[in-house]
Design a protein around this motif. Structure first.
Motif, PDB file in Angstrom:
ATOM      1  N   HIS A  49      -4.929   1.144  -3.766  1.00 54.01           N
ATOM      2  CA  HIS A  49      -5.561   0.497  -2.611  1.00 54.01           C
ATOM      3  C   HIS A  49      -6.823   1.256  -2.185  1.00 54.01           C
ATOM      4  CE1 HIS A  49      -2.717  -2.691  -1.188  1.00 54.01           C
ATOM      5  NE2 HIS A  49      -1.906  -2.063  -2.021  1.00 54.01           N
ATOM      6  N   THR A  50      -6.777   2.583  -2.256  1.00 57.28           N
ATOM      7  CA  THR A  50      -7.939   3.392  -1.875  1.00 57.28           C
ATOM      8  C   THR A  50      -9.119   3.130  -2.809  1.00 57.28           C
ATOM      9  OG1 THR A  50      -6.508   5.123  -0.973  1.00 57.28           O
ATOM     10  CG2 THR A  50      -8.769   5.739  -1.496  1.00 57.28           C
ATOM     11  N   GLU A  89       0.816  -1.218   0.000  1.00 55.28           N
ATOM     12  CA  GLU A  89       0.000   0.000   0.000  1.00 55.28           C
ATOM     13  C   GLU A  89       0.846   1.263   0.000  1.00 55.28           C
ATOM     14  OE1 GLU A  89      -3.903   1.991   2.147  1.00 55.28           O
ATOM     15  OE2 GLU A  89      -3.154   0.051   2.824  1.00 55.28           O
ATOM     16  N   GLN A  90       1.997   1.246   0.671  1.00 56.64           N
ATOM     17  CA  GLN A  90       2.823   2.449   0.716  1.00 56.64           C
ATOM     18  C   GLN A  90       3.370   2.820  -0.660  1.00 56.64           C
ATOM     19  OE1 GLN A  90       3.496  -0.383   2.308  1.00 56.64           O
ATOM     20  NE2 GLN A  90       5.675  -0.922   2.272  1.00 56.64           N
ATOM     21  N   GLU A  91       3.373   1.858  -1.597  1.00 53.14           N
ATOM     22  CA  GLU A  91       3.848   2.148  -2.943  1.00 53.14           C
ATOM     23  C   GLU A  91       2.703   2.507  -3.893  1.00 53.14           C
ATOM     24  OE1 GLU A  91       6.191  -1.035  -4.456  1.00 53.14           O
ATOM     25  OE2 GLU A  91       7.493  -1.122  -2.691  1.00 53.14           O
ATOM     26  N   GLN A  92       1.486   2.068  -3.583  1.00 51.76           N
ATOM     27  CA  GLN A  92       0.334   2.323  -4.446  1.00 51.76           C
ATOM     28  C   GLN A  92      -0.872   2.694  -3.587  1.00 51.76           C
ATOM     29  OE1 GLN A  92      -0.047   2.518  -7.633  1.00 51.76           O
ATOM     30  NE2 GLN A  92       1.773   1.599  -8.542  1.00 51.76           N
ATOM     31  N   VAL A  93      -0.762   3.815  -2.881  1.00 57.72           N
ATOM     32  CA  VAL A  93      -1.823   4.243  -1.973  1.00 57.72           C
ATOM     33  C   VAL A  93      -3.134   4.444  -2.731  1.00 57.72           C
ATOM     34  CG1 VAL A  93      -2.583   6.067  -0.402  1.00 57.72           C
ATOM     35  CG2 VAL A  93      -0.194   5.315  -0.373  1.00 57.72           C
TER      36      VAL A  93
END
Length: 285
Positions: free
Chosen positions: A198-199, A191-195
């Protein structure tokens, strides 16, 4: 010490992977490793603890990283300060925007004979920094950014696609629903790479009785295609213009998953006729 070594160093720090940093910088993994080793010899310290499974920053890396970023930011500022003024625009993006960007550049050049328009490949954070520092005139990004001194202009909305391997139990269906997919593992980057990705997934499942079943995150040095081949029961979400070779793209029965694409500009930028035409061409697509 060379600026390119600092660029590679920052990439390894942010990717925590030599192969991921190499892909981001468009050079070979051996070249990244060689330059980091040279930087370590020049500084007389070890910057990363390497193993076959992980790359771990050392204490020296923690101290060096903010200074390296500052140096690279100064480089962009220096280039911006000495740029020759004239009919030139610098557009920064990543390769996934290449087709649409180059088409818009061609249209703009046809309308402004002699205009010089550069297409500069940079990862997300460097795109934003390049615009903020004045090294580039505009950046293309997915989603948005909230940073003082920058303006975000929405250009178009991009559909996302559902992808599986050919062996997936749903691969032969004409259409699928999110409920159909919820029982199978969803593979995404951390998630930290593709926030934003994921949202969007969380929002799509918000009103469903079941959320997605997450599988293990896709490692930075792996591709979605390979992960799905290794996990034929899994699925993933791709940008519509992503390579889907070897995968099956499924049609979603519900509202499509969509992601906005925006242009980032300095708030005080003077919109020259060339820049205005380029933005209009990007809008039209």
């Amino acid at each position: 010490m060379e600026l390119r070594q600092l660029t590679y160093f920052v990439a390894v720090c942010e990717e925590l992977s030599f192969s991921g940093a190499a892909a981001r910088c468009f050079i070979s993994q051996s070249a990244i490793s060689h330059q980091i080793s040279r930087l370590e010899r020049d500084l007389g310290v070890q910057l990363f603890e390497r193993s076959t499974r992980s790359v771990v920053p050392t204490d020296a890396t923690t101290r060096l990283l903010p200074l390296a970023k500052q140096m690279l930011s100064l480089e962009s500022a220096i280039r911006a300060a000495v740029r020759i003024t004239g009919p030139r625009v610098r557009l920064t993006a990543n390769m996934s925007f290449a087709t649409r960007s180059l088409s818009a550049i061609a249209s703009t050049r046809a309308a402004h004979q002699g205009a010089e328009i550069e297409f500069v490949i940079k990862p997300f954070r460097q795109r934003i920094a390049a615009v903020a520092d004045g090294d580039c005139d505009l950046a293309l990004i997915r989603g948005s950014v909230d940073q003082p001194g920058l303006t975000v202009e929405k250009l178009w909305v991009e559909d996302l696609v559902i992808a599986t391997s050919a062996g997936h139990p749903l691969a032969t269906r004409d259409v699928v629903t999110l409920t159909d997919l919820s029982k199978y593992p969803l593979l995404l980057p951390p998630e930290q790479e593709q926030v934003l990705l994921h949202t969007i997934i969380r929002s799509a499942f918000a009103e469903k009785p079941m959320g997605p079943t997450y599988g293990p995150p896709i490692p930075p040095d792996h591709t979605a295609s390979m992960e799905l081949i290794n996990r034929p029961d899994a699925w993933t979400v791709l940008y519509a213009d992503s390579s889907t070779e070897g995968l099956v793209v499924l049609k979603l029965a519900e509202h499509p998953l969509r992601i906005p694409v925006s242009a980032v500009l300095r708030s005080d930028v003077r919109r020259s006729p060339i820049l205005a035409t380029l933005l209009a061409s990007l809008h039209r697509g």
